[in-house]
Design a protein around this motif. Structure first.
Motif, short mmCIF file in Angstrom:
data_model
loop_
_atom_site.label_atom_id
_atom_site.label_comp_id
_atom_site.label_asym_id
_atom_site.label_seq_id
_atom_site.Cartn_x
_atom_site.Cartn_y
_atom_site.Cartn_z
N HIS A 262 57.28 18.95 6.37
CA HIS A 262 58.59 19.47 6.73
C HIS A 262 58.68 20.96 6.38
CE1 HIS A 262 60.11 15.09 6.06
NE2 HIS A 262 59.57 15.25 7.25
N LEU A 263 59.31 21.73 7.27
CA LEU A 263 59.42 23.17 7.07
C LEU A 263 60.89 23.59 6.99
CD1 LEU A 263 56.81 24.56 9.64
CD2 LEU A 263 56.52 24.27 7.18
N HIS A 264 61.32 24.02 5.82
CA HIS A 264 62.66 24.61 5.67
C HIS A 264 62.57 26.08 6.05
CE1 HIS A 264 64.75 21.29 3.41
NE2 HIS A 264 63.49 20.90 3.33
N GLN A 265 63.51 26.52 6.90
CA GLN A 265 63.44 27.86 7.46
C GLN A 265 64.79 28.56 7.36
OE1 GLN A 265 61.53 27.43 11.52
NE2 GLN A 265 61.58 25.30 10.85
N SER A 266 64.76 29.79 6.89
CA SER A 266 65.95 30.64 6.91
C SER A 266 65.54 32.05 7.30
CB SER A 266 66.66 30.63 5.54
OG SER A 266 65.80 31.07 4.52
N LEU A 267 66.52 32.93 7.45
CA LEU A 267 66.25 34.27 7.97
C LEU A 267 67.08 35.29 7.20
CD1 LEU A 267 64.68 35.74 10.26
CD2 LEU A 267 66.78 35.59 11.62
N LEU A 268 66.41 36.30 6.66
CA LEU A 268 67.10 37.34 5.89
C LEU A 268 67.09 38.66 6.65
CD1 LEU A 268 65.58 36.74 2.32
CD2 LEU A 268 67.55 35.59 3.40
N ASP A 269 68.09 39.48 6.36
CA ASP A 269 68.05 40.86 6.80
C ASP A 269 67.02 41.59 5.94
OD1 ASP A 269 69.01 43.83 6.34
OD2 ASP A 269 69.88 43.20 8.26
N ARG A 270 66.09 42.27 6.59
CA ARG A 270 64.98 42.89 5.86
C ARG A 270 65.46 43.89 4.82
NH1 ARG A 270 61.62 46.24 9.77
NH2 ARG A 270 63.45 47.55 9.53
N ASP A 271 66.54 44.61 5.13
CA ASP A 271 67.00 45.67 4.23
C ASP A 271 67.98 45.17 3.18
OD1 ASP A 271 65.45 47.59 5.61
OD2 ASP A 271 67.03 47.79 7.14
N SER A 272 68.99 44.41 3.61
CA SER A 272 70.03 43.99 2.67
C SER A 272 69.67 42.71 1.91
CB SER A 272 71.35 43.76 3.43
OG SER A 272 71.26 42.63 4.28
N GLY A 273 68.79 41.89 2.50
CA GLY A 273 68.45 40.61 1.88
C GLY A 273 69.46 39.52 2.16
N ASP A 274 70.48 39.80 2.98
CA ASP A 274 71.49 38.79 3.31
C ASP A 274 70.90 37.71 4.21
OD1 ASP A 274 73.36 40.24 1.89
OD2 ASP A 274 74.12 41.31 3.66
N ASN A 275 71.39 36.48 4.05
CA ASN A 275 70.97 35.37 4.89
C ASN A 275 71.67 35.49 6.24
OD1 ASN A 275 70.31 32.96 6.13
ND2 ASN A 275 70.70 31.69 4.33
#
Length: 455
Positions: A262-275
């Protein structure tokens, strides 16, 4: 690699650990580690190790596709240079002498990357995210079985004998005592993982007899794909030292549940680190729904990466024992019957769990394919279908139900080929079709039992 080509951090690491031998590792399409073993001095001073690029068109049986399937291939079998990634250097803690195992990238002699190398395919997809200012984050959960040693492939696998001297037989999901049956093995496994700085988190007992799951800390997909590859090797070695096998087959035993990755996946802003998957008022963002929409649209064509082997499809059969392997691309909150589960939690932790891949999948390719589907959805601004709150076993978008239809679906998907690389997809299809043909040349015991004297 010559000393001037070897990063200082790597030479210092060699000196710190007094390395005398180096295992140069490259993952093939199946996830089997290929490479060379060299004395440390020669590795640092004797030039870059080389391998033929044909290792990436070799099937799991050791064969190759026929010439007709490889019309696009350079029959010269060109040399590749292996270039070390210092971030993927690990000790071999079970070796008698100080030994390093290092994962390498592959380049042709003209400096061009080998586009069909699985690690390069993942790096190619990650570069697309980087260009958008996005930083994907993943956390794999890898299931596996411990089984008795089995030297005759005609005999079924069996659960091993634990400390009690008894063989596990019943369902013992999440049982601490069932895990403790194999304490000596797992204690050594943790020691090895700590020596290699593998970021494993939780160990649990799964549904099947002798079936376990290890969770990894979330992080960079390339870093974690490397870690899963090394972990598989580490666990297999540890199990052998304790008189049993560890297997990552998707469906090793007929009457037991299959094993997933199973793969848990999320995405961050590269600069701010926000999800970027977290929206306002605790709701998922539009980008998150676009990502889900991409998974729903392109995952059916990507199934050969999630279910790469003949055995993979036994885990995904309707009514598969244990009922935990989804066969759809629906999504829902805290719903384990869907292929895309969204765990309940705070907004900052918004993520999706892809539950389709098997434990036998190549970590580089399964992560690349999942990210590719999500990327296409975000770039196309696709909308996800409404989430499901009930059971999804009998509904949802149909997935391919066998190897042949799955390979045909991938063959007809230009969008995935553009993201993953056309030459890579052609090579992958040729290898998997060759494996499919090799499988059908074997006459099974079922056929002899039921057809020999009855037809």
């Amino acid at each position: 690699m010559t000393l001037k080509h070897c990063p200082v951090v790597l030479t210092d690491w060699f000196e710190e650990h007094r390395i005398t031998e180096v295992e140069c590792l490259v993952s093939d399409l199946t996830g089997i580690l290929k490479g060379k073993i060299m004395p440390a001095g020669k590795y640092l001073n004797g030039g870059r190790p080389r391998l033929p690029d044909s290792i990436f068109i070799q099937s799991v049986t050791g064969g190759y596709p026929d010439d007709q399937a490889l019309r696009f291939w350079n029959a010269a079998e060109l040399d590749m240079q292996l270039i070390a990634d210092p971030a993927a250097a690990y000790l071999v803690p079970w070796a008698e002498d100080p030994t390093a195992q290092i994962i390498h990238d592959c380049y042709y002699m003209n400096g061009e990357p080998v586009e069909i190398a699985p690690r390069h395919v993942l790096k190619r997809v990650l570069a697309l995210y980087e260009a958008q200012g996005w930083k994907p984050v993943m956390a794999p959960e890898v299931e596996f079985y411990l089984v008795k040693t089995n030297t005759d492939p005609d005999y079924p696998l069996e659960p091993p004998i634990g400390r009690s001297g008894r063989q596990e037989s019943g369902r013992q999901s999440f049982s601490i005592d069932a895990v403790n049956e194999f304490d000596p093995l797992f204690e050594e496994m943790y020691d090895y993982c700590e020596a290699q700085k593998l970021d494993i988190d939780t160990l649990i007992h799964e549904e099947g007899a002798g079936q376990m799951e290890v969770n990894f800390q979330h992080g960079d997909p390339l870093y974690l794909a490397d870690q899963v590859v090394i972990f598989k090797r580490t666990l297999r070695e540890t199990a052998l030292r304790h008189g049993m096998y560890a297997t990552f087959m998707a469906k090793p035993m007929a009457n037991e549940p299959g094993s997933a990755m199973h793969l848990h996946q999320s995405l961050l802003d590269r600069d701010s680190g926000d999800n970027l998957f977290a929206g306002d008022n605790g709701q998922p963002s539009d980008l998150f729904l676009n990502y889900i929409g991409g998974l729903q649209t392109w995952m059916p064509a990507a199934m050969p990466f999630f279910a790469p082997n003949i055995n993979s499809w036994r885990r995904l059969m309707p009514g598969e024992y244990g009922g935990s392997a989804p066969t759809n691309v629906e999504w829902g909150y805290d719903n384990r019957t869907v292929g895309l589960r969204v765990p309940v939690g705070n907004a900052e932790a918004t993520r999706v769990e892809n539950r389709l891949p098997g434990a036998d999948a190549n970590p580089y390719l399964v992560m690349a394919a999942s990210l590719a589907c999500g990327y296409l959805g975000m770039m196309s601004r696709l909308q996800a279908r409404p989430p499901l709150s009930g059971g999804a076993w009998s509904g949802g978008i149909a997935l391919p139900n066998d190897v042949g239809p799955a390979l045909d679906a991938l063959d007809g998907c230009d969008a995935l080929a553009q993201v993953l690389g056309e030459r890579f997809v052609k090579s992958y299809l040729a290898v998997k079709r060759a494996e499919h043909l090799a499988y059908y040349r074997v006459i099974s015991s079922w056929e002899r039992e039921h057809l020999l004297l009855r037809v």
